[in-house]
Design an enzyme around this catalytic site. Structure first.
Site: not given
Length: 329
Positions: A49-51, A86, A185, A226, A236-237
């Site tokens: 995970r993580g852009a 994604r 997370q 993101d 973002n999240k």
């Protein structure tokens, strides 16, 4: 060829391995990517995970396939499949767009291009840390959301990278860590990384953030991104927008930290950013335990979008930006 810094990825001897972030902090479990479908599942399930890191994983896997002798058309089809894994994280599209032109130049060129993109992200993280360091004052109390350190990037991270750089500079930052629903997370990964870096921190439930602001316990909000639209609106999240509204109300600076690869000049604003709708089981179940009745309908977006007018500035590898007009191509 191998990666020149240990991260949540391993690329060696024509294989791509990922550190399963679903298993952290309890255990470190490395998984070898077996197929395109396997990598897509790992991305969707947030094992990786993580852009930034998703994009890097995608281009490195194309290097794996090129070394295996996959035909050009099949490489291009794989790139298109990975592109859809994604939809909110534009780094994935940006990095695939940059490697696609070399897919017809042979395995060595594809591998070299993929490794160059990895090295580039290392440098971007360092540049973001230096650009954001002036924002941190001694003993500052910083609220962050989700996970933005070395786990979701090739280097030291984005928002968390600034914080760890401040720790190295002797500024003694203190971090309020949002647990970050639905997959925790913040609790599982950010607290894990801050502990390893020796940064003072305290974990809080997401719904307690308003009380912290009201009590004057937050000096700065620093989060990742993101996708940044051409007008500065930033995805973002999920939960980030709530923090931005609170920060605006209580007069607390709110900054985004992200590499320029997160900017999407073709996206005009919030309404054009696709938001991933995640499986309701993430909020209705805890492992095998049912938390809500089995037929409960859920609203479980993976991200939300913060309007540019709620953002104090964007810390990028090109420096600190306070004018959203800077993102227009």
């Amino acid at each position: 060829m191998t990666l020149r810094q240990a991260t949540a990825l391993r690329y060696q001897d024509g294989q791509l391995q990922i550190l399963d972030q679903r298993a952290l902090p309890g255990r470190q479990q490395w998984l070898t990517v077996q197929s395109t479908e396997h990598l897509v599942e790992l991305i969707k399930s947030l094992a990786i995970r993580g852009a930034p890191l998703i994009g890097i994983a995608a281009v490195l896997y194309l290097a794996v396939l090129a070394r295996q002798g996959l035909a050009l058309e099949a490489l291009r089809q794989t790139s298109q499949v990975l592109r859809q894994s994604r939809p909110t994280a534009v780094n994935l599209m940006n990095l695939l767009d940059r490697i696609n032109p070399v897919l017809d130049q042979g395995a060595e060129q594809v591998e070299a291009a993929a490794l160059a993109l990895f090295d580039e992200d290392l440098a971007l993280c360092d540049a973001i840390a230096e650009a954001g360091l002036p924002l941190i004052k001694p003993g500052m109390r910083i609220l962050t959301h989700c996970n933005t350190g070395g786990l979701p990037t090739a280097g030291r991270g984005t928002a968390l990278g600034i914080i760890t750089r401040a720790q190295e500079a002797g500024l003694g930052p203190f971090v309020w860590v949002d647990e970050t629903r639905p997959l925790l997370q913040g609790a599982r990964l950010t607290a894990y990384e801050l502990k390893a870096a020796g940064v003072a921190h305290r974990l809080q439930v997401d719904s307690a953030a308003a009380s912290l602001f009201a009590d004057g316990q937050v000096d700065l909000v620093l989060v990742g991104a993101d996708r940044i639209a051409a007008n500065g609106d930033t995805a973002n999240k999920v939960g980030t927008l709530m923090l931005a509204v609170l920060a605006k109300h209580y007069g607390v600076p709110f900054y985004i930290a992200a590499p320029w690869t997160t900017v999407d000049p073709a996206c005009p604003g919030a309404g054009a950013i696709p938001i991933e709708d995640r499986d309701g089981s993430e909020v209705c179940q805890l492992g095998e335990q049912q938390l809500a009745p089995a037929d409960t309908q859920t609203y479980n977006p993976g991200f939300d979008v913060t309007p540019a007018d709620l953002i104090s500035g964007w810390v990028t590898d090109r420096g600190l930006i306070t004018d959203p007009g800077a993102f227009i191509a």
